[in-house]
Design an enzyme around this catalytic site. Structure first.
Site, short mmCIF file in Angstrom:
data_model
loop_
_atom_site.label_atom_id
_atom_site.label_comp_id
_atom_site.label_asym_id
_atom_site.label_seq_id
_atom_site.Cartn_x
_atom_site.Cartn_y
_atom_site.Cartn_z
N ASP A 65 0.86 -1.26 0.00
CA ASP A 65 0.16 -0.10 -0.13
C ASP A 65 0.91 1.19 -0.08
O ASP A 65 0.36 2.41 0.01
CB ASP A 65 -0.89 -0.11 1.27
N GLU A 70 0.02 9.31 1.51
CA GLU A 70 -0.49 10.27 2.58
C GLU A 70 -1.07 9.90 3.70
O GLU A 70 -1.04 10.61 4.93
CB GLU A 70 -1.93 10.89 1.91
N ASP A 71 -1.10 8.40 3.89
CA ASP A 71 -1.25 7.82 5.40
C ASP A 71 -0.13 7.66 6.29
O ASP A 71 -0.63 7.51 7.49
CB ASP A 71 -1.94 6.32 5.13
N ARG A 90 0.75 -1.91 7.63
CA ARG A 90 1.28 -0.45 6.98
C ARG A 90 2.35 0.29 7.69
O ARG A 90 2.71 1.29 7.25
CB ARG A 90 -0.03 0.58 6.53
N HIS A 166 -11.92 6.23 5.08
CA HIS A 166 -11.33 7.45 5.51
C HIS A 166 -12.21 8.63 5.74
O HIS A 166 -13.22 8.62 4.92
CB HIS A 166 -10.08 7.82 4.90
N CYS A 253 -4.74 10.39 -1.51
CA CYS A 253 -3.63 9.44 -0.91
C CYS A 253 -2.51 9.12 -1.54
O CYS A 253 -1.64 8.56 -0.82
CB CYS A 253 -4.48 8.05 -0.26
#
Length: 260
Positions: A65, A70-71, A90, A166, A253
């Protein structure tokens, strides 16, 4: 002195392991990795066409991922905050991006256990930071973020969401006074201070857009919502990210935007 008017973006190339991505609210489909990589290149080109200076980081072969940068980090004018993603798979993405983050912000804070937060749950409109309470982000992280940002004048509001990954799946900013929102996934009352444009009923996932100055970048597969946004006076560019959407991705993202 850096030119703070210049918009920059951190992006990361698509991992060849993207087919092993985390999924929460959509069914798994076959992902064409080569097409996903080509669409990501088009996405970067679209950012560039809107005046963004993009730094593309290399793909992380063992982090499926990791294209969804962005995460892993929140970038404010005053500091950076490294996140602690809600999905255990992640969390290594944060260490992978940390050296680059330290090169663009001299002050770097970090969310720690038991806090979990994905950048996709954090919507900053001016000095107001909305954070989604979701499967990936919890109150402990929101409390930490509130403490970190308070000295810089930011107000933080926790916002429950439903039926989506999200907060920014459900609402994003079109300007400092206007949001694009799916009220089926987030209560519109949290955003009463803003003009609200609701996504087209047939395009539930259309609320996720990237704001770049006065321009809006959104997926090409939401023509009805695009027409609504344009009718409200916004200039809209589109990009095909259909393969990345199969990995529960969206346009916000795939980049971390910042100035300076």
């Amino acid at each position: 002195m850096p030119d703070i008017s210049i918009m920059h973006a951190l992006c990361r190339a698509v991992s060849p392991a993207i087919t092993d991505c985390e999924l929460s609210f959509i069914d798994r489909e076959s992902i064409d990795v080569a097409l996903a990589q080509a669409q990501h290149r088009d996405y970067i080109a679209a950012l560039g066409a809107l005046g963004v200076r993009v730094t593309e980081l290399p793909a992380e072969p063992v982090l499926p991922d990791s294209v969804f940068v962005e995460d892993s980090v929140l970038l404010f004018d005053e500091l950076a905050v490294l996140t602690r993603p809600g999905a255990i798979s992640r969390r290594a993405e944060v260490d992978a991006i940390a050296p680059v983050v330290q090169s663009v912000r001299s002050r770097v804070e970090r969310i720690t256990q038991p806090g979990t937060v994905d950048g996709g749950d954090v919507l900053c409109i001016g000095q107001h930071v909305f954070v989604g309470l979701s499967q990936r982000s919890n109150q402990a992280a929101i409390d930490q973020l509130t403490a970190v940002l308070k000295p810089f004048g930011y107000a933080v509001t926790a916002v429950p969401i439903r039926n989506c990954l999200h907060l920014k799946s459900a609402v994003t900013a079109l300007s400092d006074d206007t949001v694009l929102i799916n009220p089926e996934w987030v209560a519109a009352g949290y955003f009463d201070a803003y003009r609200q444009i609701r996504v087209a009923e047939s395009e539930a996932h259309a609320a996720n857009v990237v704001r770049i100055g006065a321009a809006i970048l959104m997926p090409s597969c939401f023509p009805e919502t695009r027409a609504l946004v344009q009718a409200a006076g916004f200039a809209v560019s589109t990009v095909d990210v259909s393969e990345l959407q199969k990995a529960e991705g969206a346009v916000t993202c795939c980049c971390v935007l910042f100035t300076g």
